[in-house]
Design a protein around this motif. Structure first.
Motif, PDB file in Angstrom:
ATOM      1  N   PRO A 105       0.453  -1.154   0.113  1.00  0.00           N
ATOM      2  CA  PRO A 105       0.208   0.014  -0.036  1.00  0.00           C
ATOM      3  C   PRO A 105       0.707   1.244   0.107  1.00  0.00           C
ATOM      4  CG  PRO A 105      -0.425  -0.959   1.521  1.00  0.00           C
ATOM      5  CD  PRO A 105       0.245  -2.218   1.059  1.00  0.00           C
ATOM      6  N   ASN A 106       1.850   1.824   0.384  1.00  0.00           N
ATOM      7  CA  ASN A 106       3.014   2.528   0.631  1.00  0.00           C
ATOM      8  C   ASN A 106       3.724   2.258  -0.951  1.00  0.00           C
ATOM      9  OD1 ASN A 106       2.334   2.619   3.025  1.00  0.00           O
ATOM     10  ND2 ASN A 106       3.471   2.174   3.894  1.00  0.00           N
ATOM     11  N   GLY A 107       3.336   1.614  -1.833  1.00  0.00           N
ATOM     12  CA  GLY A 107       4.269   1.493  -3.201  1.00  0.00           C
ATOM     13  C   GLY A 107       5.176   0.284  -3.314  1.00  0.00           C
ATOM     14  N   LEU A 108       6.064   0.507  -4.345  1.00  0.00           N
ATOM     15  CA  LEU A 108       6.721  -0.610  -4.575  1.00  0.00           C
ATOM     16  C   LEU A 108       8.267  -0.237  -3.839  1.00  0.00           C
ATOM     17  CD1 LEU A 108       7.083  -0.643  -8.597  1.00  0.00           C
ATOM     18  CD2 LEU A 108       6.138  -2.412  -6.863  1.00  0.00           C
ATOM     19  N   THR A 109       8.721  -1.303  -2.664  1.00  0.00           N
ATOM     20  CA  THR A 109       9.488  -2.038  -2.330  1.00  0.00           C
ATOM     21  C   THR A 109      10.014  -3.219  -2.230  1.00  0.00           C
ATOM     22  OG1 THR A 109       7.958  -2.588   0.067  1.00  0.00           O
ATOM     23  CG2 THR A 109       8.684  -0.773  -0.122  1.00  0.00           C
ATOM     24  N   THR A 110      11.513  -3.125  -1.432  1.00  0.00           N
ATOM     25  CA  THR A 110      12.502  -4.824  -1.753  1.00  0.00           C
ATOM     26  C   THR A 110      11.504  -5.323  -0.070  1.00  0.00           C
ATOM     27  OG1 THR A 110      14.245  -3.632  -0.484  1.00  0.00           O
ATOM     28  CG2 THR A 110      13.874  -3.453  -3.057  1.00  0.00           C
ATOM     29  N   HIS A 111      11.998  -6.406  -0.817  1.00  0.00           N
ATOM     30  CA  HIS A 111      11.603  -7.160   1.033  1.00  0.00           C
ATOM     31  C   HIS A 111      11.971  -6.479   1.985  1.00  0.00           C
ATOM     32  CE1 HIS A 111      14.328 -10.462   0.064  1.00  0.00           C
ATOM     33  NE2 HIS A 111      14.012 -10.489   0.799  1.00  0.00           N
ATOM     34  N   PHE A 112      13.801  -6.632   2.076  1.00  0.00           N
ATOM     35  CA  PHE A 112      13.681  -6.413   3.033  1.00  0.00           C
ATOM     36  C   PHE A 112      13.475  -4.837   3.422  1.00  0.00           C
ATOM     37  CE2 PHE A 112      17.471  -8.730   0.515  1.00  0.00           C
ATOM     38  CZ  PHE A 112      17.800  -9.407   1.398  1.00  0.00           C
ATOM     39  N   GLU A 113      13.537  -4.202   2.678  1.00  0.00           N
ATOM     40  CA  GLU A 113      12.931  -2.482   3.452  1.00  0.00           C
ATOM     41  C   GLU A 113      11.302  -3.041   3.458  1.00  0.00           C
ATOM     42  OE1 GLU A 113      12.049  -0.389  -0.583  1.00  0.00           O
ATOM     43  OE2 GLU A 113      14.076  -0.095  -0.818  1.00  0.00           O
ATOM     44  N   SER A 114      11.007  -3.830   3.443  1.00  0.00           N
ATOM     45  CA  SER A 114       9.265  -3.789   4.370  1.00  0.00           C
ATOM     46  C   SER A 114       9.669  -4.566   5.398  1.00  0.00           C
ATOM     47  CB  SER A 114       8.745  -5.021   3.073  1.00  0.00           C
ATOM     48  OG  SER A 114       7.324  -5.226   3.115  1.00  0.00           O
ATOM     49  N   LEU A 115      10.515  -5.391   5.723  1.00  0.00           N
ATOM     50  CA  LEU A 115      10.481  -5.869   7.004  1.00  0.00           C
ATOM     51  C   LEU A 115      11.522  -5.023   7.796  1.00  0.00           C
ATOM     52  CD1 LEU A 115      12.878  -9.452   6.094  1.00  0.00           C
ATOM     53  CD2 LEU A 115      10.440  -9.250   6.981  1.00  0.00           C
ATOM     54  N   ASN A 116      12.201  -3.805   7.643  1.00  0.00           N
ATOM     55  CA  ASN A 116      12.991  -3.407   8.383  1.00  0.00           C
ATOM     56  C   ASN A 116      11.482  -1.981   8.632  1.00  0.00           C
ATOM     57  OD1 ASN A 116      15.281  -3.858   8.708  1.00  0.00           O
ATOM     58  ND2 ASN A 116      15.381  -2.841   6.565  1.00  0.00           N
ATOM     59  N   LEU A 117      10.103  -1.605   7.852  1.00  0.00           N
ATOM     60  CA  LEU A 117       8.998  -0.951   8.162  1.00  0.00           C
ATOM     61  C   LEU A 117       8.468  -1.331   9.576  1.00  0.00           C
ATOM     62  CD1 LEU A 117       7.541  -0.555   4.689  1.00  0.00           C
ATOM     63  CD2 LEU A 117       9.469   1.087   5.990  1.00  0.00           C
ATOM     64  N   GLU A 118       7.952  -0.208  10.346  1.00  0.00           N
ATOM     65  CA  GLU A 118       7.645  -0.432  11.843  1.00  0.00           C
ATOM     66  C   GLU A 118       5.992  -1.142  11.536  1.00  0.00           C
ATOM     67  OE1 GLU A 118       7.457   2.393  14.793  1.00  0.00           O
ATOM     68  OE2 GLU A 118       9.482   2.736  14.436  1.00  0.00           O
ATOM     69  N   ASP A 119       5.127  -1.143  10.113  1.00  0.00           N
ATOM     70  CA  ASP A 119       3.941  -1.496  10.126  1.00  0.00           C
ATOM     71  C   ASP A 119       4.026  -3.107   9.925  1.00  0.00           C
ATOM     72  OD1 ASP A 119       4.653  -0.017   8.549  1.00  0.00           O
ATOM     73  OD2 ASP A 119       3.041   0.584   7.150  1.00  0.00           O
ATOM     74  N   ASN A 120       3.136  -3.949   9.934  1.00  0.00           N
ATOM     75  CA  ASN A 120       3.724  -5.344   8.955  1.00  0.00           C
ATOM     76  C   ASN A 120       2.997  -5.066   7.559  1.00  0.00           C
ATOM     77  OD1 ASN A 120       4.388  -6.760  11.019  1.00  0.00           O
ATOM     78  ND2 ASN A 120       2.562  -6.638  12.267  1.00  0.00           N
ATOM     79  N   LEU A 121       3.106  -5.102   7.225  1.00  0.00           N
ATOM     80  CA  LEU A 121       3.201  -5.152   5.435  1.00  0.00           C
ATOM     81  C   LEU A 121       3.857  -5.932   4.611  1.00  0.00           C
ATOM     82  CD1 LEU A 121       4.179  -0.944   4.320  1.00  0.00           C
ATOM     83  CD2 LEU A 121       1.879  -2.160   4.632  1.00  0.00           C
ATOM     84  N   GLY A 122       2.861  -6.531   3.845  1.00  0.00           N
ATOM     85  CA  GLY A 122       3.238  -7.598   3.392  1.00  0.00           C
ATOM     86  C   GLY A 122       2.602  -6.993   1.967  1.00  0.00           C
ATOM     87  N   GLY A 123       2.775  -7.656   1.049  1.00  0.00           N
ATOM     88  CA  GLY A 123       2.595  -7.344  -0.573  1.00  0.00           C
ATOM     89  C   GLY A 123       2.562  -9.008  -1.113  1.00  0.00           C
ATOM     90  N   GLU A 124       1.747  -8.416  -2.854  1.00  0.00           N
ATOM     91  CA  GLU A 124       2.069  -9.218  -3.570  1.00  0.00           C
ATOM     92  C   GLU A 124       3.953  -9.052  -4.151  1.00  0.00           C
ATOM     93  OE1 GLU A 124       0.669  -9.437  -8.452  1.00  0.00           O
ATOM     94  OE2 GLU A 124      -0.173  -7.540  -7.080  1.00  0.00           O
ATOM     95  N   VAL A 125       4.129 -10.454  -4.659  1.00  0.00           N
ATOM     96  CA  VAL A 125       5.344 -10.162  -4.306  1.00  0.00           C
ATOM     97  C   VAL A 125       5.302  -9.933  -6.378  1.00  0.00           C
ATOM     98  CG1 VAL A 125       7.172 -11.572  -4.514  1.00  0.00           C
ATOM     99  CG2 VAL A 125       5.739 -11.543  -3.460  1.00  0.00           C
ATOM    100  N   LEU A 126       5.347  -8.957  -6.972  1.00  0.00           N
ATOM    101  CA  LEU A 126       5.499  -8.860  -8.797  1.00  0.00           C
ATOM    102  C   LEU A 126       6.709 -10.253  -9.232  1.00  0.00           C
ATOM    103  CD1 LEU A 126       5.487  -4.758  -8.663  1.00  0.00           C
ATOM    104  CD2 LEU A 126       3.441  -6.991  -8.926  1.00  0.00           C
ATOM    105  N   LEU A 127       8.232  -9.262  -8.461  1.00  0.00           N
ATOM    106  CA  LEU A 127       9.441  -9.657  -9.162  1.00  0.00           C
ATOM    107  C   LEU A 127      10.397 -10.101  -8.294  1.00  0.00           C
ATOM    108  CD1 LEU A 127      11.440  -7.300 -10.367  1.00  0.00           C
ATOM    109  CD2 LEU A 127       9.709  -6.960 -11.534  1.00  0.00           C
ATOM    110  N   LYS A 128      11.108 -11.752  -8.496  1.00  0.00           N
ATOM    111  CA  LYS A 128      12.798 -11.198  -8.051  1.00  0.00           C
ATOM    112  C   LYS A 128      13.632 -11.106  -9.239  1.00  0.00           C
ATOM    113  CE  LYS A 128      14.875 -15.055  -5.522  1.00  0.00           C
ATOM    114  NZ  LYS A 128      15.223 -16.338  -5.420  1.00  0.00           N
ATOM    115  N   VAL A 129      14.671 -10.536  -8.349  1.00  0.00           N
ATOM    116  CA  VAL A 129      15.891 -10.323  -8.973  1.00  0.00           C
ATOM    117  C   VAL A 129      17.007 -11.104  -7.857  1.00  0.00           C
ATOM    118  CG1 VAL A 129      17.965  -8.022  -8.996  1.00  0.00           C
ATOM    119  CG2 VAL A 129      14.985  -7.883  -8.559  1.00  0.00           C
ATOM    120  N   ILE A 130      17.630 -11.545  -8.888  1.00  0.00           N
ATOM    121  CA  ILE A 130      19.196 -12.468  -8.183  1.00  0.00           C
ATOM    122  C   ILE A 130      20.283 -11.668  -8.995  1.00  0.00           C
ATOM    123  CG2 ILE A 130      19.589 -14.623  -8.975  1.00  0.00           C
ATOM    124  CD1 ILE A 130      16.619 -15.820 -10.476  1.00  0.00           C
ATOM    125  N   LEU A 131      20.989 -11.552  -8.121  1.00  0.00           N
ATOM    126  CA  LEU A 131      22.002 -10.851  -8.003  1.00  0.00           C
ATOM    127  C   LEU A 131      23.483 -11.220  -8.432  1.00  0.00           C
ATOM    128  CD1 LEU A 131      21.577  -8.761  -5.544  1.00  0.00           C
ATOM    129  CD2 LEU A 131      20.910  -7.806  -7.268  1.00  0.00           C
TER     130      LEU A 131
END
Length: 131
Positions: A105-131
């Motif tokens: 709901p707050n826009g696109l984020t990486t899952h690491f950024e989502s884990l660091n947010l204080e509110d329990n935000l999850g969301g739709e997983v659009l894609l995986k970036v493999i490094l």
């Protein structure tokens, strides 16, 4: 909308395999947000809007693409959602070779950024970036 995202993914993957300097992808607001996120994560050099398309300048390090591959996770008729606990379990596996891009709901984020947010935000997983 997801069709243009799939085209962005295939264009970047093909460009990296061919070691192209740049690739062109169609304009959409979702593509803009994904490219902006990749730019913030320093995975592409830049992107610009030219004649109805984005021109993406790919980033390489020692002759190899910084991004190895992009995988589309949520598809047209199969949406994948993850909450914070599922994301935490994916991170704990120790097999982290990249990250997920989530639509929250707050826009696109990486899952690491989502884990660091204080509110329990999850969301739709659009894609995986493999490094």
């Amino acid at each position: 909308m997801k069709i243009k995202l799939a085209y962005l993914i295939s264009s970047i993957n093909s460009g990296i395999l061919n070691r192209s300097f740049s690739v062109e992808v169609p304009y959409s607001s979702l593509n803009y947000e994904v490219l902006n996120l990749l730019l913030r994560q320093n995975l592409i050099s830049s992107f610009s809007f030219k004649s109805g398309k984005f021109e993406v300048i790919l980033r390489y390090y020692q002759g190899r693409g910084v991004i190895k591959k992009l995988n589309l996770i949520s598809k047209l008729k199969r949406y994948i959602y993850m909450n914070k606990s599922k994301l935490r379990n994916k991170t704990r596996s120790g097999n982290i070779s990249g990250f997920y891009i989530l639509s929250t709901p707050n826009g696109l984020t990486t899952h690491f950024e989502s884990l660091n947010l204080e509110d329990n935000l999850g969301g739709e997983v659009l894609l995986k970036v493999i490094l």
